[in-house]
Design a protein around this motif. Structure first.
Motif, PDB file in Angstrom:
ATOM      1  N   LEU A 149      52.858  42.716  46.697  1.00  0.00           N
ATOM      2  CA  LEU A 149      51.761  43.669  46.845  1.00  0.00           C
ATOM      3  C   LEU A 149      50.651  43.357  45.843  1.00  0.00           C
ATOM      4  O   LEU A 149      50.917  42.865  44.751  1.00  0.00           O
ATOM      5  N   PRO A 150      49.391  43.651  46.191  1.00  0.00           N
ATOM      6  CA  PRO A 150      48.279  43.405  45.251  1.00  0.00           C
ATOM      7  C   PRO A 150      48.242  44.458  44.158  1.00  0.00           C
ATOM      8  O   PRO A 150      48.590  45.627  44.384  1.00  0.00           O
ATOM      9  N   LEU A 151      47.813  44.054  42.983  1.00  0.00           N
ATOM     10  CA  LEU A 151      47.703  44.979  41.855  1.00  0.00           C
ATOM     11  C   LEU A 151      46.730  44.404  40.838  1.00  0.00           C
ATOM     12  O   LEU A 151      46.726  43.196  40.594  1.00  0.00           O
ATOM     13  N   GLY A 174      40.620  34.935  34.167  1.00  0.00           N
ATOM     14  CA  GLY A 174      40.899  33.860  35.102  1.00  0.00           C
ATOM     15  C   GLY A 174      42.404  33.722  35.292  1.00  0.00           C
ATOM     16  O   GLY A 174      43.225  34.424  34.693  1.00  0.00           O
ATOM     17  N   GLU A 175      42.812  32.767  36.140  1.00  0.00           N
ATOM     18  CA  GLU A 175      44.223  32.562  36.395  1.00  0.00           C
ATOM     19  C   GLU A 175      44.948  32.094  35.152  1.00  0.00           C
ATOM     20  O   GLU A 175      46.127  32.392  34.947  1.00  0.00           O
ATOM     21  N   ASP A 176      44.279  31.392  34.277  1.00  0.00           N
ATOM     22  CA  ASP A 176      44.889  30.933  33.042  1.00  0.00           C
ATOM     23  C   ASP A 176      44.418  31.839  31.901  1.00  0.00           C
ATOM     24  O   ASP A 176      43.259  31.882  31.547  1.00  0.00           O
ATOM     25  N   VAL A 218      26.600  56.442  25.739  1.00  0.00           N
ATOM     26  CA  VAL A 218      27.906  55.823  25.509  1.00  0.00           C
ATOM     27  C   VAL A 218      28.143  54.763  26.573  1.00  0.00           C
ATOM     28  O   VAL A 218      27.865  54.974  27.760  1.00  0.00           O
ATOM     29  N   THR A 219      28.652  53.609  26.153  1.00  0.00           N
ATOM     30  CA  THR A 219      28.982  52.548  27.106  1.00  0.00           C
ATOM     31  C   THR A 219      30.430  52.123  26.898  1.00  0.00           C
ATOM     32  O   THR A 219      31.052  52.446  25.887  1.00  0.00           O
ATOM     33  N   VAL A 220      30.935  51.389  27.876  1.00  0.00           N
ATOM     34  CA  VAL A 220      32.311  50.892  27.779  1.00  0.00           C
ATOM     35  C   VAL A 220      32.337  49.415  28.138  1.00  0.00           C
ATOM     36  O   VAL A 220      31.493  48.910  28.889  1.00  0.00           O
ATOM     37  N   SER A 221      33.332  48.733  27.591  1.00  0.00           N
ATOM     38  CA  SER A 221      33.639  47.364  27.992  1.00  0.00           C
ATOM     39  C   SER A 221      34.966  47.394  28.734  1.00  0.00           C
ATOM     40  O   SER A 221      35.882  48.138  28.357  1.00  0.00           O
ATOM     41  N   ILE A 222      35.057  46.587  29.799  1.00  0.00           N
ATOM     42  CA  ILE A 222      36.246  46.620  30.657  1.00  0.00           C
ATOM     43  C   ILE A 222      36.791  45.213  30.825  1.00  0.00           C
ATOM     44  O   ILE A 222      36.051  44.287  31.196  1.00  0.00           O
ATOM     45  N   GLY A 223      38.090  45.080  30.557  1.00  0.00           N
ATOM     46  CA  GLY A 223      38.784  43.828  30.836  1.00  0.00           C
ATOM     47  C   GLY A 223      39.676  44.013  32.043  1.00  0.00           C
ATOM     48  O   GLY A 223      40.516  44.927  32.078  1.00  0.00           O
ATOM     49  N   LEU A 224      39.505  43.140  33.044  1.00  0.00           N
ATOM     50  CA  LEU A 224      40.225  43.283  34.317  1.00  0.00           C
ATOM     51  C   LEU A 224      41.036  42.032  34.576  1.00  0.00           C
ATOM     52  O   LEU A 224      40.567  40.916  34.341  1.00  0.00           O
ATOM     53  N   CYS A 225      42.249  42.218  35.065  1.00  0.00           N
ATOM     54  CA  CYS A 225      43.052  41.055  35.459  1.00  0.00           C
ATOM     55  C   CYS A 225      43.795  41.355  36.748  1.00  0.00           C
ATOM     56  O   CYS A 225      44.050  42.514  37.095  1.00  0.00           O
ATOM     57  N   ASN A 226      44.133  40.296  37.460  1.00  0.00           N
ATOM     58  CA  ASN A 226      44.803  40.390  38.751  1.00  0.00           C
ATOM     59  C   ASN A 226      46.271  40.006  38.599  1.00  0.00           C
ATOM     60  O   ASN A 226      46.599  39.029  37.919  1.00  0.00           O
ATOM     61  N   MET A 241      45.184  49.543  39.477  1.00  0.00           N
ATOM     62  CA  MET A 241      44.571  49.624  40.803  1.00  0.00           C
ATOM     63  C   MET A 241      45.522  48.990  41.817  1.00  0.00           C
ATOM     64  O   MET A 241      45.916  47.829  41.659  1.00  0.00           O
ATOM     65  N   ALA A 242      45.892  49.753  42.814  1.00  0.00           N
ATOM     66  CA  ALA A 242      46.833  49.266  43.825  1.00  0.00           C
ATOM     67  C   ALA A 242      46.168  49.231  45.189  1.00  0.00           C
ATOM     68  O   ALA A 242      45.194  49.944  45.452  1.00  0.00           O
ATOM     69  N   ASP A 243      46.700  48.367  46.034  1.00  0.00           N
ATOM     70  CA  ASP A 243      46.230  48.270  47.418  1.00  0.00           C
ATOM     71  C   ASP A 243      44.756  47.875  47.505  1.00  0.00           C
ATOM     72  O   ASP A 243      43.999  48.378  48.324  1.00  0.00           O
ATOM     73  N   LYS A 244      44.334  46.976  46.621  1.00  0.00           N
ATOM     74  CA  LYS A 244      42.952  46.488  46.626  1.00  0.00           C
ATOM     75  C   LYS A 244      42.939  44.975  46.462  1.00  0.00           C
ATOM     76  O   LYS A 244      43.854  44.397  45.874  1.00  0.00           O
ATOM     77  N   THR A 245      41.884  44.391  46.948  1.00  0.00           N
ATOM     78  CA  THR A 245      41.652  42.987  46.630  1.00  0.00           C
ATOM     79  C   THR A 245      41.013  42.909  45.244  1.00  0.00           C
ATOM     80  O   THR A 245      40.536  43.930  44.709  1.00  0.00           O
ATOM     81  N   LEU A 246      40.978  41.732  44.656  1.00  0.00           N
ATOM     82  CA  LEU A 246      40.368  41.582  43.340  1.00  0.00           C
ATOM     83  C   LEU A 246      38.886  41.934  43.399  1.00  0.00           C
ATOM     84  O   LEU A 246      38.352  42.560  42.477  1.00  0.00           O
ATOM     85  N   GLU A 247      38.207  41.562  44.497  1.00  0.00           N
ATOM     86  CA  GLU A 247      36.785  41.871  44.634  1.00  0.00           C
ATOM     87  C   GLU A 247      36.557  43.387  44.671  1.00  0.00           C
ATOM     88  O   GLU A 247      35.604  43.903  44.062  1.00  0.00           O
ATOM     89  N   GLU A 248      37.412  44.114  45.375  1.00  0.00           N
ATOM     90  CA  GLU A 248      37.286  45.579  45.435  1.00  0.00           C
ATOM     91  C   GLU A 248      37.537  46.199  44.053  1.00  0.00           C
ATOM     92  O   GLU A 248      36.855  47.154  43.664  1.00  0.00           O
TER      93      GLU A 248
END
Length: 371
Positions: free
Chosen positions: A234-236, A363-365, A322-330, A291-298
């Motif tokens: 499943l995507p996550l 990234g993947e690595d 106020v601002t935030v920084s976000i780190g995202l991984c697949n 985040m579940a049931d989404k593609t990486l682009e979504e």
């Protein structure tokens, strides 16, 4: 009564009427056996049509009574209980007058209204029909004594049976009422315990300030979800959110304003999430979203939307937005919780290092962001 109670009561009426039909058919079958065995001499002798009418008319009345009650229940919503009980009362006397010259103890048929009252758990019906049965049998006995020379001992025995039956019915209803009170008390206690347990569980899993899940609940959910993702492919995605320059907010405006900022960010997180997502206050000024049931682009679009909404938030206590920084991984097959967090943390570090107020996807690595 609500709709469910009305449906259940109607079903109960129909079940009792079905029981009447079963008793009626059994009565007709017994009557047929007695005819074949010659136990009704006046009819089997064939003395005349009037002998057959003696059975045919009461049997016809029984059928008409049953059909009338069935029709009432089918088409008329009012007075159904009274119709069912009244039908049973009339049936008992029709049965009695048919079988009393033939069968000893035919008076037991007159107990049918008492039994129906117990089935309905209704004291008023029990006392009313019980008293009526006792009084009517007095009149019946005075009539029958001159016709059949019945002894007074039989009258006393039958009336004693009626009185004892009413007393037993009364005892049953009292015990049922006590049991229902006990059952209601137990159910209320269990319901209260369930509510308390639910509140307790929620307090253990929810961050009191923001209303999001806490660090412990987040890790429990993530571990369970990773097993499912690994098993079913499943995507996550995992996003870690950090409020930029939050220490300065606390230093310049105080912790009360800092709490307001945390609540506003949490509010934007909750309003941006979809039903399949899971968010928590990870610690201090950090938040995490699964985040579940989404593609990486979504997931990237959702993270960017969240960043923009927070940046546009107006806070009257602060000078700068106020601002935030976000780190995202697949999630990738083979990732465990530690590797997933390591990739998200590195992406967050990259976002902080390159200017803040941005979303960076790992990234993947994961080593891509180690430098």
């Amino acid at each position: 009564m609500n709709r469910t109670e009305l449906i259940l009561e109607d079903l109960w009426h129909r079940k009792i009427l079905n029981a009447y039909w079963i008793v009626t058919l059994m009565f007709f079958a017994a009557e047929a056996v007695l005819l074949l065995l010659g136990c009704i001499p006046s009819v089997t002798a064939g003395d005349g049509p009037e002998d057959w009418l003696r059975l045919g008319i009461p049997d016809g009345c029984i059928l008409l009574l049953m059909l009338a009650a069935q029709t009432w229940l089918r088409f008329e919503p009012k007075y159904r209980k009274q119709v069912v009980v009244g039908c049973g009362f009339l049936l008992s006397y029709l049965f009695y007058f048919i079988i009393q010259p033939i069968v000893d103890g035919a008076q037991m048929a007159l107990l049918l209204p008492v039994l129906i009252s117990v089935v309905y758990f209704d004291r008023k019906l029990l006392y009313s029909f019980g008293s009526l049965t006792i009084l009517l049998y007095c009149l019946i006995y005075l009539t029958e004594r001159s016709l059949y020379q019945k002894p007074i001992q039989e009258f006393i025995q039958i009336q004693s049976v009626f009185i004892v039956s009413i007393m037993i019915g009364h005892t049953i209803l009292v015990r049922v009422k006590e049991f229902m009170r006990h059952l209601e008390s137990v159910m209320k206690s269990e319901q209260q315990l369930l509510v308390e347990r639910t509140i307790s569980d929620k307090l253990l899993k929810i961050d009191a300030l923001t209303g999001l899940y806490n660090h412990k609940a987040f890790h429990e959910y993530l571990e369970a979800l990773l097993e499912q993702c690994e098993k079913y492919q499943l995507p996550l995605q995992l996003a870690i959110i950090d409020i930029d320059n939050f220490k300065k907010v606390n230093d310049n405006y105080g912790h009360r304003v800092g709490d307001v900022v945390l609540k506003e960010v949490a509010s934007k997180v909750m309003s941006t999430m979809t039903p399949n997502d899971f968010a928590a206050r990870y610690g201090g000024e950090e938040f995490a979203i699964i985040m579940a049931d989404k593609t990486l682009e979504e997931a990237e679009r959702m993270a960017e939307q969240l960043r923009e909404r927070i940046a546009r938030t107006e806070l009257p206590h602060t000078v700068k937005p106020v601002t935030v920084s976000i780190g995202l991984c697949n999630f990738q097959q083979g990732d465990d919780k530690e590797s997933l967090f390591r990739k998200a943390d590195m992406a967050l570090y990259q976002a902080k290092r390159t200017g803040k107020n941005k979303v960076v996807t790992a990234g993947e690595d994961a080593a891509d962001y180690a430098g």
